[in-house]
Design an enzyme around this catalytic site. Structure first.
Site, PDB file in Angstrom:
ATOM      1  N   THR A 124       0.781  -1.458   0.095  1.00 22.43           N
ATOM      2  CA  THR A 124      -0.145  -0.092   0.014  1.00 22.43           C
ATOM      3  C   THR A 124       0.986   1.354   0.189  1.00 22.43           C
ATOM      4  O   THR A 124       1.932   1.353   0.637  1.00 22.43           O
ATOM      5  CB  THR A 124      -0.898   0.036   1.131  1.00 22.43           C
ATOM      6  OG1 THR A 124      -1.411   1.533   1.457  1.00 22.43           O
ATOM      7  CG2 THR A 124      -0.099  -0.353   2.531  1.00 22.43           C
ATOM      8  N   GLU A 126       0.208   3.495   1.734  1.00 23.01           N
ATOM      9  CA  GLU A 126       0.303   4.145   2.989  1.00 23.01           C
ATOM     10  C   GLU A 126       1.680   3.817   3.800  1.00 23.01           C
ATOM     11  O   GLU A 126       2.185   4.540   4.789  1.00 23.01           O
ATOM     12  CB  GLU A 126      -0.472   3.225   4.124  1.00 23.01           C
ATOM     13  CG  GLU A 126      -2.064   3.899   4.185  1.00 23.01           C
ATOM     14  CD  GLU A 126      -2.037   5.413   5.247  1.00 23.01           C
ATOM     15  OE1 GLU A 126      -1.461   5.399   6.389  1.00 23.01           O
ATOM     16  OE2 GLU A 126      -2.528   6.267   4.634  1.00 23.01           O
ATOM     17  N   TYR A 148      -1.215   0.367  10.915  1.00 25.30           N
ATOM     18  CA  TYR A 148      -1.570  -0.108   9.526  1.00 25.30           C
ATOM     19  C   TYR A 148      -0.448  -0.156   8.753  1.00 25.30           C
ATOM     20  O   TYR A 148       0.055  -1.386   8.033  1.00 25.30           O
ATOM     21  CB  TYR A 148      -2.849   0.381   9.077  1.00 25.30           C
ATOM     22  CG  TYR A 148      -3.086   0.299   7.730  1.00 25.30           C
ATOM     23  CD1 TYR A 148      -3.823  -1.129   7.290  1.00 25.30           C
ATOM     24  CD2 TYR A 148      -2.640   0.954   6.667  1.00 25.30           C
ATOM     25  CE1 TYR A 148      -3.940  -1.502   6.067  1.00 25.30           C
ATOM     26  CE2 TYR A 148      -2.764   0.477   5.344  1.00 25.30           C
ATOM     27  CZ  TYR A 148      -3.649  -0.731   5.086  1.00 25.30           C
ATOM     28  OH  TYR A 148      -3.580  -1.097   3.803  1.00 25.30           O
ATOM     29  N   LYS A 152       2.108  -3.042   7.188  1.00 24.36           N
ATOM     30  CA  LYS A 152       2.218  -3.363   5.702  1.00 24.36           C
ATOM     31  C   LYS A 152       3.669  -3.378   5.101  1.00 24.36           C
ATOM     32  O   LYS A 152       4.146  -3.924   4.309  1.00 24.36           O
ATOM     33  CB  LYS A 152       1.465  -2.461   5.009  1.00 24.36           C
ATOM     34  CG  LYS A 152      -0.052  -2.651   5.098  1.00 24.36           C
ATOM     35  CD  LYS A 152      -0.614  -4.042   4.183  1.00 24.36           C
ATOM     36  CE  LYS A 152      -2.113  -3.952   4.253  1.00 24.36           C
ATOM     37  NZ  LYS A 152      -2.404  -5.080   3.067  1.00 24.36           N
TER      38      LYS A 152
HETATM   39  P1  NAP Z   1     -11.676  -4.692   2.471  1.00 21.91           P
HETATM   40  O1  NAP Z   1     -12.924  -4.220   1.448  1.00 21.91           O
HETATM   41  O2  NAP Z   1     -11.568  -4.145   3.598  1.00 21.91           O
HETATM   42  O3  NAP Z   1     -11.688  -6.078   2.471  1.00 21.91           O
HETATM   43  C1  NAP Z   1     -10.697  -6.926   3.540  1.00 21.91           C
HETATM   44  C2  NAP Z   1     -10.937  -8.249   3.225  1.00 21.91           C
HETATM   45  O4  NAP Z   1      -9.792  -9.007   4.235  1.00 21.91           O
HETATM   46  C3  NAP Z   1     -12.467  -8.978   3.751  1.00 21.91           C
HETATM   47  O5  NAP Z   1     -12.822  -9.658   2.793  1.00 21.91           O
HETATM   48  C4  NAP Z   1     -12.353  -9.624   5.092  1.00 21.91           C
HETATM   49  O6  NAP Z   1     -12.961 -10.435   5.414  1.00 21.91           O
HETATM   50  C5  NAP Z   1     -10.881 -10.169   5.016  1.00 21.91           C
HETATM   51  N1  NAP Z   1     -10.122 -10.376   6.397  1.00 21.91           N
HETATM   52  C6  NAP Z   1      -9.807  -9.338   7.218  1.00 21.91           C
HETATM   53  N2  NAP Z   1      -9.244  -9.928   8.491  1.00 21.91           N
HETATM   54  C7  NAP Z   1      -9.167 -11.320   8.058  1.00 21.91           C
HETATM   55  C8  NAP Z   1      -8.640 -12.516   8.888  1.00 21.91           C
HETATM   56  N3  NAP Z   1      -8.247 -12.229   9.908  1.00 21.91           N
HETATM   57  N4  NAP Z   1      -8.864 -13.557   8.094  1.00 21.91           N
HETATM   58  C9  NAP Z   1      -9.542 -13.669   6.921  1.00 21.91           C
HETATM   59  N5  NAP Z   1      -9.890 -12.546   6.163  1.00 21.91           N
HETATM   60  C10 NAP Z   1      -9.897 -11.613   6.705  1.00 21.91           C
HETATM   61  O7  NAP Z   1     -10.312  -4.242   1.791  1.00 21.91           O
HETATM   62  P2  NAP Z   1      -9.934  -3.809   0.055  1.00 21.91           P
HETATM   63  O8  NAP Z   1     -10.103  -2.519   0.143  1.00 21.91           O
HETATM   64  O9  NAP Z   1     -10.600  -4.659  -0.781  1.00 21.91           O
HETATM   65  O10 NAP Z   1      -8.338  -4.086   0.208  1.00 21.91           O
HETATM   66  C11 NAP Z   1      -7.881  -5.395  -0.239  1.00 21.91           C
HETATM   67  C12 NAP Z   1      -6.373  -5.291   0.145  1.00 21.91           C
HETATM   68  O11 NAP Z   1      -5.530  -4.183  -0.396  1.00 21.91           O
HETATM   69  C13 NAP Z   1      -6.205  -5.125   1.875  1.00 21.91           C
HETATM   70  O12 NAP Z   1      -4.903  -5.786   2.124  1.00 21.91           O
HETATM   71  C14 NAP Z   1      -5.695  -3.580   1.987  1.00 21.91           C
HETATM   72  O13 NAP Z   1      -5.052  -3.434   2.889  1.00 21.91           O
HETATM   73  C15 NAP Z   1      -4.943  -3.430   0.560  1.00 21.91           C
HETATM   74  N6  NAP Z   1      -4.993  -2.020  -0.006  1.00 21.91           N
HETATM   75  C16 NAP Z   1      -6.103  -1.547  -0.207  1.00 21.91           C
HETATM   76  C17 NAP Z   1      -5.945  -0.405  -0.873  1.00 21.91           C
HETATM   77  C18 NAP Z   1      -7.611   0.521  -1.205  1.00 21.91           C
HETATM   78  O14 NAP Z   1      -7.390   1.604  -1.538  1.00 21.91           O
HETATM   79  N7  NAP Z   1      -8.637  -0.295  -1.176  1.00 21.91           N
HETATM   80  C19 NAP Z   1      -4.686   0.383  -1.252  1.00 21.91           C
HETATM   81  C20 NAP Z   1      -3.504  -0.561  -0.935  1.00 21.91           C
HETATM   82  C21 NAP Z   1      -3.535  -1.416  -0.262  1.00 21.91           C
HETATM   83  P3  NAP Z   1     -14.529 -10.092   6.044  1.00 21.91           P
HETATM   84  O15 NAP Z   1     -15.420  -9.898   4.810  1.00 21.91           O
HETATM   85  O16 NAP Z   1     -14.670 -11.486   6.820  1.00 21.91           O
HETATM   86  O17 NAP Z   1     -14.178  -8.952   6.815  1.00 21.91           O
HETATM   87  N1  GDD Z   2     -12.209   7.385   6.677  1.00 19.95           N
HETATM   88  C1  GDD Z   2     -12.175   8.897   6.625  1.00 19.95           C
HETATM   89  N2  GDD Z   2     -13.329   9.480   7.218  1.00 19.95           N
HETATM   90  N3  GDD Z   2     -11.216   9.526   6.607  1.00 19.95           N
HETATM   91  C2  GDD Z   2     -11.091  10.975   6.265  1.00 19.95           C
HETATM   92  C3  GDD Z   2     -12.571  11.768   6.848  1.00 19.95           C
HETATM   93  C4  GDD Z   2     -13.556  10.755   7.516  1.00 19.95           C
HETATM   94  O1  GDD Z   2     -14.548  11.368   7.955  1.00 19.95           O
HETATM   95  N4  GDD Z   2     -12.330  12.750   6.877  1.00 19.95           N
HETATM   96  C5  GDD Z   2     -11.045  13.150   6.044  1.00 19.95           C
HETATM   97  N5  GDD Z   2     -10.479  11.874   5.764  1.00 19.95           N
HETATM   98  C6  GDD Z   2      -9.227  11.661   5.316  1.00 19.95           C
HETATM   99  C7  GDD Z   2      -8.273  10.941   6.097  1.00 19.95           C
HETATM  100  O2  GDD Z   2      -7.833  11.648   7.338  1.00 19.95           O
HETATM  101  C8  GDD Z   2      -7.385  10.411   5.186  1.00 19.95           C
HETATM  102  O3  GDD Z   2      -6.290  11.455   4.907  1.00 19.95           O
HETATM  103  C9  GDD Z   2      -7.925  10.542   3.653  1.00 19.95           C
HETATM  104  O4  GDD Z   2      -9.407  11.061   3.884  1.00 19.95           O
HETATM  105  C10 GDD Z   2      -8.363   9.087   3.239  1.00 19.95           C
HETATM  106  O5  GDD Z   2      -8.897   8.199   4.372  1.00 19.95           O
HETATM  107  P1  GDD Z   2      -9.662   6.730   3.772  1.00 19.95           P
HETATM  108  O6  GDD Z   2     -10.419   6.841   3.062  1.00 19.95           O
HETATM  109  O7  GDD Z   2     -10.084   6.348   5.364  1.00 19.95           O
HETATM  110  O8  GDD Z   2      -8.075   6.034   3.274  1.00 19.95           O
HETATM  111  P2  GDD Z   2      -6.650   5.870   3.802  1.00 19.95           P
HETATM  112  O9  GDD Z   2      -6.037   6.809   2.748  1.00 19.95           O
HETATM  113  O10 GDD Z   2      -6.671   6.172   5.178  1.00 19.95           O
HETATM  114  O11 GDD Z   2      -6.469   4.352   3.431  1.00 19.95           O
HETATM  115  C11 GDD Z   2      -6.853   3.677   2.316  1.00 19.95           C
HETATM  116  O12 GDD Z   2      -6.116   3.822   1.314  1.00 19.95           O
HETATM  117  C12 GDD Z   2      -4.672   3.046   1.611  1.00 19.95           C
HETATM  118  C13 GDD Z   2      -3.901   3.184   0.659  1.00 19.95           C
HETATM  119  O13 GDD Z   2      -3.230   4.359   0.666  1.00 19.95           O
HETATM  120  C14 GDD Z   2      -7.343   2.298   2.951  1.00 19.95           C
HETATM  121  O14 GDD Z   2      -7.781   1.486   1.702  1.00 19.95           O
HETATM  122  C15 GDD Z   2      -6.180   1.435   3.241  1.00 19.95           C
HETATM  123  O15 GDD Z   2      -6.322   0.050   3.459  1.00 19.95           O
HETATM  124  C16 GDD Z   2      -5.016   1.574   1.835  1.00 19.95           C
HETATM  125  O16 GDD Z   2      -3.879   1.129   2.371  1.00 19.95           O
END
Ligand code: NAP
Ligand code: GDD
Length: 325
Positions: A124, A126, A148, A152
């Site tokens: 990520t 992050e 987090y 990672k």
């Molecule tokens: P998400 O919607 O929160 O999905 C997370 C998944 O992980 C869910 O299926 C959840 O299962 C499963 N999980 C959590 N804890 C577990 C455990 N202990 N054992 C087995 N399964 C478990 O996340 P996403 O947005 O699809 O992201 C997918 C991956 O990419 C994550 O690793 C995240 O950190 C990474 N990532 C995401 C982003 C982004 O912007 N979306 C960016 C960079 C990296 P349940 O349904 O049972 O909760």
């Molecule tokens: N969630 C949330 N809620 N974020 C807020 C809010 C609020 O009300 N207001 C402002 N923000 C700002 C957060 O402080 C952060 O800077 C930004 O919006 C994005 O927050 P999130 O959408 O919660 O995502 P993230 O960037 O912290 O994390 C996501 O992206 C990562 C990749 O950069 C997640 O998907 C992580 O799993 C992933 O790794």
């Protein structure tokens, strides 16, 4: 014979899009799910008859070993994680176990039981945290700002280490934020588009948010899972930044999302310190040149199209819920 993919986190946003993509590519798909008191298959309901589910948990190495032994996967996509940054401050131990050691459990199981399995780790942006340079590339040093992000970074390096030590085909996708109508409601983009729908349809008047000046490189999840698959098809494992190369603030996201519903965000958005983080990541912007050149990967959905897609989907959903359908 069809290739076999095992997806952890198949019930999540990315898992559901990746499963759709791999089905279209002719894969036999296994999704790892953990036991919950109520099933949460909403995101994969439409493909449940075409994928096989295996039970397992990132905390339990035996369930992971059983999954590798019984499925004999060609490719493992490790998408499962505790993925919400604020929860990692509240539950740092759990986050380290899931997001850090959970990855080691997978790598060990593969190394011992089926070392020719290709492994994808969901790394990520992050990890860049307090960014050392703009934009961030595969060579930018990490400075994570949350438990987090720290977990990672461990996962990233243990993946690199198993590749270098044991010759595993293990790759990191360093993905910048990617969103969709399937995004969890707690993440800022979906919180905004759900808020827009509720306000537009008269269910709410206010939306309380944290730091409106935070900037992110937001793309569409459907585009980003394609990059995961492409890097697994490469002969050599490697690490890739996946991003759009464009950034916007939370405030800009609000502006576009509210105007999509003919609303002015300034009439509804309230800044609330409750949503501030102990340490903030103020600014993330990726340089996807390597993915573009080596994988021929390009995002297809623009930022404006993404916001419109999410607002429209939430308006439709909230409207449907109000009718009791
Ligand atoms: P998400 O919607 O929160 O999905 C997370 C998944 O992980 C869910 O299926 C959840 O299962 C499963 N999980 C959590 N804890 C577990 C455990 N202990 N054992 C087995 N399964 C478990 O996340 P996403 O947005 O699809 O992201 C997918 C991956 O990419 C994550 O690793 C995240 O950190 C990474 N990532 C995401 C982003 C982004 O912007 N979306 C960016 C960079 C990296 P349940 O349904 O049972 O909760
Ligand atoms: N969630 C949330 N809620 N974020 C807020 C809010 C609020 O009300 N207001 C402002 N923000 C700002 C957060 O402080 C952060 O800077 C930004 O919006 C994005 O927050 P999130 O959408 O919660 O995502 P993230 O960037 O912290 O994390 C996501 O992206 C990562 C990749 O950069 C997640 O998907 C992580 O799993 C992933 O790794």
């Amino acid at each position: 014979m069809a290739k076999r993919a095992l997806i952890t986190g198949v019930t999540g946003q990315d898992g559901s899009y990746l499963a759709e993509l791999l089905l279209a590519e002719g894969y036999e798909i296994y999704g790892m799910v953990r036991r919950l008191s109520m099933e949460n298959y909403d995101r994969i309901e439409h493909i449940l008859d075409r994928i096989k589910l295996v039970n397992g948990d990132l905390l339990d190495e035996y369930s992971i070993m059983d999954a590798v032994s019984s499925v004999q996967p060609d490719e493992v996509y490790n998408l499962a994680a505790q993925s919400f940054v604020p929860t990692s401050f509240a539950q740092p131990m759990l986050t380290a176990q899931f997001n850090g050691l959970g990855v080691l459990r997978w790598l060990e199981a593969i190394r011992r039981l089926k070392p020719d399995t290709r492994f994808y780790q969901a790394s990520t942006s992050e990890m860049f945290g307090k960014v050392r340079e703009v934009p961030q590339t595969e060579l930018t040093p990490f400075h994570p700002r949350s438990p987090y992000g720290v977990a990672k970074v461990y996962a990233y390096f243990i993946t690199v280490n198993y590749r270098e030590s044991y010759g595993l085909h293990a790759s990191n996708g360093i993905l910048f934020n990617h969103e969709s109508p399937r995004r969890g409601l707690e993440f800022v983009t979906r919180k905004i588009t759900d808020g827009v729908a509720r306000i537009k349809l008269g269910l709410a008047s206010q939306l309380r948010l944290g730091n409106l000046e935070a900037r992110r490189d937001w793309g569409f999840a459907g585009d980003f899972v394609r990059a995961m698959w492409l890097m697994m098809q490469e002969e050599q494992p490697d690490d890739y930044v996946i991003a759009t190369g464009l950034e916007h603030s939370v405030r800009e996201f609000c502006e576009i999302a509210f105007s999509r519903a003919d609303l002015d965000y300034r009439d509804h958005v309230v800044e609330d310190p409750e949503f501030w983080r102990p340490a903030e990541v103020h600014h993330l912007l990726g340089d996807p040149s390597k993915a573009r050149e080596k994988l021929a990967w390009e995002p297809e959905v623009t930022f404006e199209e993404l916001v419109a897609m999410m607002v429209d989907a939430d308006l439709e959903r909230v409207g449907r819920e109000m009718k009791g359908a």
